[in-house]
Scaffold this active site. Structure first.
Site, short mmCIF file in Angstrom:
data_model
loop_
_atom_site.label_atom_id
_atom_site.label_comp_id
_atom_site.label_asym_id
_atom_site.label_seq_id
_atom_site.Cartn_x
_atom_site.Cartn_y
_atom_site.Cartn_z
CG HIS A 1 -1.89 -1.05 1.31
ND1 HIS A 1 -1.58 -2.35 1.61
CD2 HIS A 1 -3.23 -1.03 1.06
CE1 HIS A 1 -2.68 -3.09 1.56
NE2 HIS A 1 -3.68 -2.31 1.22
CG MET B 1 -3.91 9.30 0.53
SD MET B 1 -5.57 8.64 0.36
CE MET B 1 -6.51 10.04 0.82
CB ILE B 2 -0.39 13.02 1.23
CG1 ILE B 2 0.36 14.34 1.07
CG2 ILE B 2 -0.65 12.72 2.68
CD1 ILE B 2 -0.53 15.57 1.23
CG LEU C 1 8.65 15.89 2.54
CD1 LEU C 1 7.84 17.17 2.79
CD2 LEU C 1 9.75 15.73 3.58
N GLY C 2 7.77 15.45 -0.85
CA GLY C 2 8.74 15.56 -1.94
C GLY C 2 10.03 16.16 -1.39
CG ASP D 1 9.07 10.99 -4.49
OD1 ASP D 1 8.66 9.93 -5.02
OD2 ASP D 1 9.77 11.83 -5.10
CE1 TYR E 1 14.58 14.91 -7.66
CE2 TYR E 1 13.66 13.93 -5.69
CZ TYR E 1 13.53 14.29 -7.01
OH TYR E 1 12.35 14.04 -7.67
CE LYS F 1 10.89 10.25 -8.16
NZ LYS F 1 11.36 11.17 -7.12
CG HIS G 1 14.11 10.54 -12.06
ND1 HIS G 1 14.90 10.99 -11.02
CD2 HIS G 1 13.10 11.44 -12.17
CE1 HIS G 1 14.38 12.10 -10.54
NE2 HIS G 1 13.29 12.40 -11.22
#
Ligand code: A2P
Length: 311
Positions: free
Chosen positions: A16, A19-20, A22-23, A49, A54, A83, A116
């Protein structure tokens, strides 16, 4: 991961995704992204995420270690996404770079690992240790003759090795997915793309729904590069529900069955952005937001190459 509330089930029927999340892109100042991750986890987020490109996975790793050491939140409570960068698509590099990400994060497995971009670059280092691409005389990354099929087959092996629980893609359009689905033994669980009210992606969503692929919306606020936050339609819906425009956008995404990963390094906004579980948008609200679509894209590959991928 245990199954908390507010998650979507992935197409393996087992895992699972909250659904929200942190970027974490662009946390440029040292300490910023680590602090953002700590604030997020302490205020209820269970999904982070990230990405190798990054350049902050070590800092996030330190933050995770501190949070886990406090004892309240365990590794298995969180859903961690990373990614594979474009210069690491070669079959000999996929595992190596997944392991590098895991080492930097101090984790034994990722919950989700994504390709990515549907684009492969030559690696600047013959042994492929770096994620820097090889560049031509104009400073442009050189495309590598590596198919997505080659890379995907290595991504599937990462699941077998136990390094990742699920695999997926990012920035794939319908054509990319149609091709991938012809040979994928493991279907992508997620396609992470830009989605917000000015780029609502109805066709991609339709296709992904029919093929059991969940969309994750990156840049749900348009990276602050457009006037979404001052849009009058969104403001009036936000006022009606006594919420912020950002909350309304995330709720609109979630009611469409789309995961979202707003980026913030500001503690108050990180907390604000998670505050979406106590209200519901009406069908009229949803339709009014859907009508704002203008196919406005704020993120293109322009900051790393001149390939007009979305044109
Ligand atoms: P900051 O990190 O200072 O909060 P996106 O997720 O669409 O890429 O947008 C990220 C941008 O939006 C960042 O500049 C972030 O800045 C800002 N941002 C994040 N959350 C909010 C919010 N609730 N209200 C206003 N701006 C926000």
């Amino acid at each position: 991961m245990s199954q908390p509330q507010n998650t979507f089930k992935l197409n393996d029927g087992v895992h699972h995704i909250p659904m929200i999340g942190l970027g974490t892109y662009n946390g440029s100042k040292v300490g910023e992204v680590g602090n953002a991750v700590k604030v997020a986890l302490k205020s209820g987020y269970r999904h982070i995420d990230g990405a190798a490109i990054y350049m902050n996975e070590k800092e996030i790793g330190h933050a995770l270690k501190e949070v886990f050491a406090e004892g309240e939140i365990k590794r298995e409570d969180i859903f961690y996404v990373s990614k594979l960068w474009n210069s690491c698509h070669h079959a000999s590099l996929v595992r190596k770079h997944c392991e590098k990400t895991l080492e930097d994060l101090g984790l034994e497995y990722l919950d989700l690992y994504l390709i990515h971009w549907p684009i492969a670059f030559e690696n600047a280092d013959p042994s492929g240790v770096t994620i820097q691409p090889l560049k031509d005389d104009n400073g442009e990354p050189i495309l590598a003759p590596i198919s997505i099929r080659e890379t995907w087959q290595e991504m599937e092996k990462l699941v077998e090795y136990g390094l990742v629980k699920s695999i997926g893609v990012s920035n794939f359009n319908v054509q990319n997915l149609v091709d991938l689905l012809t040979y994928a033994k493991i279907k992508p669980a997620i396609n992470q793309v830009e989605v917000h009210p000015y780029l609502s992606q109805p066709n991609l969503k339709y296709f992904c729904d029919r093929n059991g692929i969940i969309l994750t919306a990156y840049s749900p606020l348009g990276q602050g590069k457009c006037d979404l936050l001052s849009n009058e339609t969104l403001k009036s819906i936000a006022d009606k529900h006594n919420k912020t425009v950002a909350n309304v956008i995330f709720k609109w995404l979630n009611q469409r069955g789309i995961v979202t990963i707003p980026k913030s390094s500001n503690p108050a906004r990180i907390i604000e952005n998670f505050n979406i579980f106590d209200f519901q948008l009406s069908n009229e609200d949803m339709n009014n937001i859907n009508s704002l679509n203008s196919n406005l894209r704020t993120c293109t590959p322009a900051n790393f190459c001149k390939i007009p991928l979305f044109d």
